[in-house]
Write a protein that holds these residues in place. Structure first.
Motif, PDB file in Angstrom:
ATOM      1  N   ARG A  48       0.837  -1.208   0.000  1.00  0.00           N
ATOM      2  CA  ARG A  48       0.000   0.000   0.000  1.00  0.00           C
ATOM      3  C   ARG A  48       0.871   1.258   0.000  1.00  0.00           C
ATOM      4  NH1 ARG A  48      -2.560   3.678   3.596  1.00  0.00           N
ATOM      5  NH2 ARG A  48      -4.310   4.626   2.522  1.00  0.00           N
ATOM      6  N   ILE A  49       1.926   1.251   0.801  1.00  0.00           N
ATOM      7  CA  ILE A  49       2.829   2.409   0.831  1.00  0.00           C
ATOM      8  C   ILE A  49       3.416   2.647  -0.562  1.00  0.00           C
ATOM      9  CG2 ILE A  49       5.003   3.331   1.731  1.00  0.00           C
ATOM     10  CD1 ILE A  49       4.377   1.690   4.334  1.00  0.00           C
ATOM     11  N   ARG A  50       3.873   1.571  -1.196  1.00  0.00           N
ATOM     12  CA  ARG A  50       4.452   1.705  -2.541  1.00  0.00           C
ATOM     13  C   ARG A  50       3.415   2.249  -3.528  1.00  0.00           C
ATOM     14  NH1 ARG A  50       8.814  -1.497  -4.578  1.00  0.00           N
ATOM     15  NH2 ARG A  50       7.385  -2.245  -6.187  1.00  0.00           N
ATOM     16  N   THR A  51       2.199   1.754  -3.427  1.00  0.00           N
ATOM     17  CA  THR A  51       1.139   2.238  -4.310  1.00  0.00           C
ATOM     18  C   THR A  51       0.910   3.731  -4.099  1.00  0.00           C
ATOM     19  OG1 THR A  51       0.078   0.068  -4.340  1.00  0.00           O
ATOM     20  CG2 THR A  51      -1.293   1.954  -4.959  1.00  0.00           C
ATOM     21  N   MET A  54       3.683   5.792  -5.583  1.00  0.00           N
ATOM     22  CA  MET A  54       3.754   5.802  -7.042  1.00  0.00           C
ATOM     23  C   MET A  54       2.551   6.470  -7.693  1.00  0.00           C
ATOM     24  SD  MET A  54       5.600   2.158  -7.903  1.00  0.00           S
ATOM     25  CE  MET A  54       4.576   1.096  -6.906  1.00  0.00           C
ATOM     26  N   THR A  55       1.431   6.605  -6.951  1.00  0.00           N
ATOM     27  CA  THR A  55       0.229   7.151  -7.586  1.00  0.00           C
ATOM     28  C   THR A  55      -0.253   8.455  -6.966  1.00  0.00           C
ATOM     29  OG1 THR A  55      -1.290   5.949  -6.143  1.00  0.00           O
ATOM     30  CG2 THR A  55      -0.603   4.839  -8.185  1.00  0.00           C
ATOM     31  N   ASP A  56       0.097   8.717  -5.724  1.00  0.00           N
ATOM     32  CA  ASP A  56      -0.386   9.898  -5.005  1.00  0.00           C
ATOM     33  C   ASP A  56      -1.906   9.939  -4.863  1.00  0.00           C
ATOM     34  OD1 ASP A  56       2.109  10.961  -4.422  1.00  0.00           O
ATOM     35  OD2 ASP A  56       2.214  12.049  -6.323  1.00  0.00           O
ATOM     36  N   VAL A  57      -2.573   8.825  -5.091  1.00  0.00           N
ATOM     37  CA  VAL A  57      -4.023   8.750  -4.921  1.00  0.00           C
ATOM     38  C   VAL A  57      -4.294   7.888  -3.698  1.00  0.00           C
ATOM     39  CG1 VAL A  57      -6.204   7.974  -5.912  1.00  0.00           C
ATOM     40  CG2 VAL A  57      -4.462   9.017  -7.378  1.00  0.00           C
ATOM     41  N   LYS A  58      -5.002   8.466  -2.743  1.00  0.00           N
ATOM     42  CA  LYS A  58      -5.297   7.741  -1.507  1.00  0.00           C
ATOM     43  C   LYS A  58      -6.803   7.684  -1.344  1.00  0.00           C
ATOM     44  CE  LYS A  58      -4.231   9.792   2.373  1.00  0.00           C
ATOM     45  NZ  LYS A  58      -3.623  10.262   3.620  1.00  0.00           N
TER      46      LYS A  58
END
Length: 178
Positions: A48-51, A54-58
């Motif tokens: 999740r941290i990596r996602t 890499m996406t800046d979408v939370k």
């Protein structure tokens, strides 16, 4: 020069406080988890941290910092489970559990201090994303060792990987604060 030892203690105090509060809410329900399940929980957190990186979408209201805290606490749970084995008893003694938590946190700190000496605190010049990738790599290694029934030919065992993931997560939290 920053006092890494004090910064480590500060991060662990935050993690320990959350761990203890969750133990009040849930007991020690994590005692039923086999080590592979704990490793998978760490995998979920670091993935999740990596996602997020890499996406800046939370889409869930939990920060990277929250996930690093979870990695630290799950790493300590993993070390406890390696020592004690998993159990169907979910109401372990709170005092004994906290003694084990403190024991493994102290062991991690001692390891961190030895490695920091030898590596010259190189992590301070690293990006949080790079340290996250190291945690990801360690969790994948841990999964492979578990798939090999704990057998390694030349590599460190499960406990060493849990300690490294814990310490890398501490480094990330220190970097967020400073």
């Amino acid at each position: 020069m920053p006092n890494t030892s004090a910064q480590f203690d500060s991060v662990i105090t935050i993690c320990r406080d959350l761990f203890q509060k969750k133990m009040k809410d849930y007991g020690t329900a994590w005692r039923v988890l086999r080590p592979s399940s704990i490793t998978d929980q760490i995998y979920i957190k670091v993935n999740r941290i990596r996602t997020l990186q890499m996406t800046d979408v939370k889409m869930v209201d939990e920060s990277e910092e929250d996930e690093f805290i979870a990695i630290i606490n799950y790493s300590i749970i993993g070390l406890i489970q390696l020592e004690k084995g998993f159990s169907d008893e979910i109401n372990a003694d709170e005092e004994e559990t906290m003694k084990l938590y403190n024991f493994y946190a102290q062991k991690a700190k001692e390891l961190m201090e030895r490695k920091n000496h030898d590596y010259g605190e190189a992590w301070r010049e690293m990006r949080i994303s790079s340290i996250t990738d190291l945690i990801y790599q360690k969790v994948l290694r841990t999964k492979q060792i578990e798939d090999n029934n704990g057998a390694t030919l030349v590599s460190e065992g499960l406990d060493a990987n849990y300690f490294d993931m814990l310490n890398y997560a501490v480094f990330c939290l220190i970097k967020f604060k400073h």
